[in-house]
Scaffold this active site. Structure first.
Site, mmCIF file in Angstrom:
data_model
loop_
_atom_site.group_PDB
_atom_site.id
_atom_site.type_symbol
_atom_site.label_atom_id
_atom_site.label_comp_id
_atom_site.label_asym_id
_atom_site.label_seq_id
_atom_site.Cartn_x
_atom_site.Cartn_y
_atom_site.Cartn_z
ATOM 1 N N ASP A 167 -2.456 -10.666 -2.529
ATOM 2 C CA ASP A 167 -2.988 -10.230 -1.186
ATOM 3 C C ASP A 167 -4.567 -10.026 -1.537
ATOM 4 O OD1 ASP A 167 -1.648 -8.742 1.641
ATOM 5 O OD2 ASP A 167 -3.698 -7.726 0.852
ATOM 6 N N ASP A 217 -4.181 -12.583 3.563
ATOM 7 C CA ASP A 217 -5.424 -12.413 4.052
ATOM 8 C C ASP A 217 -6.632 -12.908 3.019
ATOM 9 O OD1 ASP A 217 -4.314 -10.592 2.232
ATOM 10 O OD2 ASP A 217 -4.529 -8.621 3.756
ATOM 11 N N HIS A 238 -6.279 -7.342 -0.576
ATOM 12 C CA HIS A 238 -6.393 -6.116 -0.681
ATOM 13 C C HIS A 238 -5.726 -5.578 -1.962
ATOM 14 C CE1 HIS A 238 -6.582 -6.459 3.697
ATOM 15 N NE2 HIS A 238 -7.457 -5.357 3.541
ATOM 16 N N HIS A 279 0.938 -1.017 -0.122
ATOM 17 C CA HIS A 279 -0.171 0.034 -0.015
ATOM 18 C C HIS A 279 0.996 1.410 -0.138
ATOM 19 C CE1 HIS A 279 -3.544 -2.324 0.493
ATOM 20 N NE2 HIS A 279 -3.268 -2.957 1.529
#
Ligand SMILES: [Zn+2]
Length: 301
Positions: free
Chosen positions: A157, A238, A159, A120
């Site tokens: 991931d 995740d 996200h 991120h």
């Protein structure tokens, strides 16, 4: 990050324990990283961003000595403590050392069990538990310092790797392929248009079989066409069914399958060269089992 935060030291302990009890750790060569230099960090980040984080870190140290709080909040999810700066340099340094070792032919591939995560972290912004974008820095390093022509970044991931996208969008030397839950943090991703991005947004509750089909349809043809000389993985776990930070339904066998497909591409085009860096994964048991599955494929165990 502070008490009760999911991005916690216990994550790496859980991975270590799992590799120990399963015996997988015995088959691995372990290395300690040297911290990345600021020049290396600036391959992917603006000088002002790096200087601002460094300044915050120094300020925090002074404030703490004067009795102030132990954390500075960067966004509602992301805090800096007095060790964050050094940890972030070591995390990026691990990806760089791994890149050196793999390109020197000392190792076929490497997994970097690092914190803080990176995907991120944008060129000029820390967010979402991330400060420096370990994978993007390493990808740029492979191109700029080792003279590779083409690399790929694979991000699984849950996200969207908005930071990596921010840094690599439009750089045709880098193909980035990813899937991610959408709509979801950090938003974006679904409407990205740069030609070197293969973003596959998927709804909550998507399970492994559907993800595998999408990978075969959307990722693999593009990876094969790009012919990467090296592959970097943003290895977040995740999207696991047991992980409460996402709502997807992957299990360990899916990480085995995904890693095997990436390894096939690496073997065909990149002499097997893979550097994988830990991103998310917050259910400690699921994280540890999933990393074990991932590392077993990388290490041919
Ligand atoms: Zn994540």
């Amino acid at each position: 990050m502070g008490e009760g935060h999911p991005e916690c030291p216990a994550r790496l302990d859980a991975i270590e324990d799992r590799l120990l009890v399963t015996g997988v750790g015995d088959a691995l060569q372990r290395r300690e990283p040297t911290p990345a230099s600021l020049d290396e960090i600036e391959l992917a980040h603006g000088r002002m961003h790096v200087a601002a984080l460094r300044g915050l870190s120094a300020q925090l140290r002074e404030d703490m000595q004067a009795g102030g709080p132990a954390h500075v909040q960067i966004d509602p999810d992301t805090a800096l403590n007095v060790h964050t700066w050094d940890a972030a340099l070591r995390a990026a340094g691990a990806a760089l050392d791994a890149t050196d070792a793999v390109l020197a032919g000392e190792l076929e591939n490497a997994f970097c069990a690092v914190r803080p995560p990176g995907h991120h972290a944008c060129r000029d912004k820390a967010m979402g538990f991330c400060f420096f974008n370990n994978v993007a820095i390493a990808a740029k390093y492979a191109l700029e310092r080792h003279g590779l022509q083409r690399v790929a970044i694979v991000d699984f991931d849950v996200h969207h790797g908005n930071g990596t996208e921010d840094i690599v969008a439009g750089d045709e030397r880098i193909l980035m392929v990813s899937f991610f839950q959408h709509p979801f943090y950090p938003e974006g991703g679904a409407r990205s248009s740069a030609a070197n991005l293969v973003n596959v947004p998927v709804p909550a509750y998507t399970r492994g079989m559907a993800v595998r089909e999408l990978i075969e349809l959307m990722w693999l043809p593009r990876l094969e066409a790009h012919r990467p000389e090296m592959i970097f993985i943003s290895a977040g776990f995740d999207a696991h069914r047991d992980d409460d930070l996402g709502q997807m339904g992957l299990v360990e066998q899916d990480y085995t399958w995904i890693t095997s497909r990436i390894k096939d591409v690496a073997r065909r085009f990149a002499k097997g060269r893979i550097v994988s860096c830990l991103e998310g994964g917050y259910n400690l048991d699921a994280l540890a089992r999933s990393v074990e599955a991932h590392v077993r494929v990388l290490a041919d165990l």
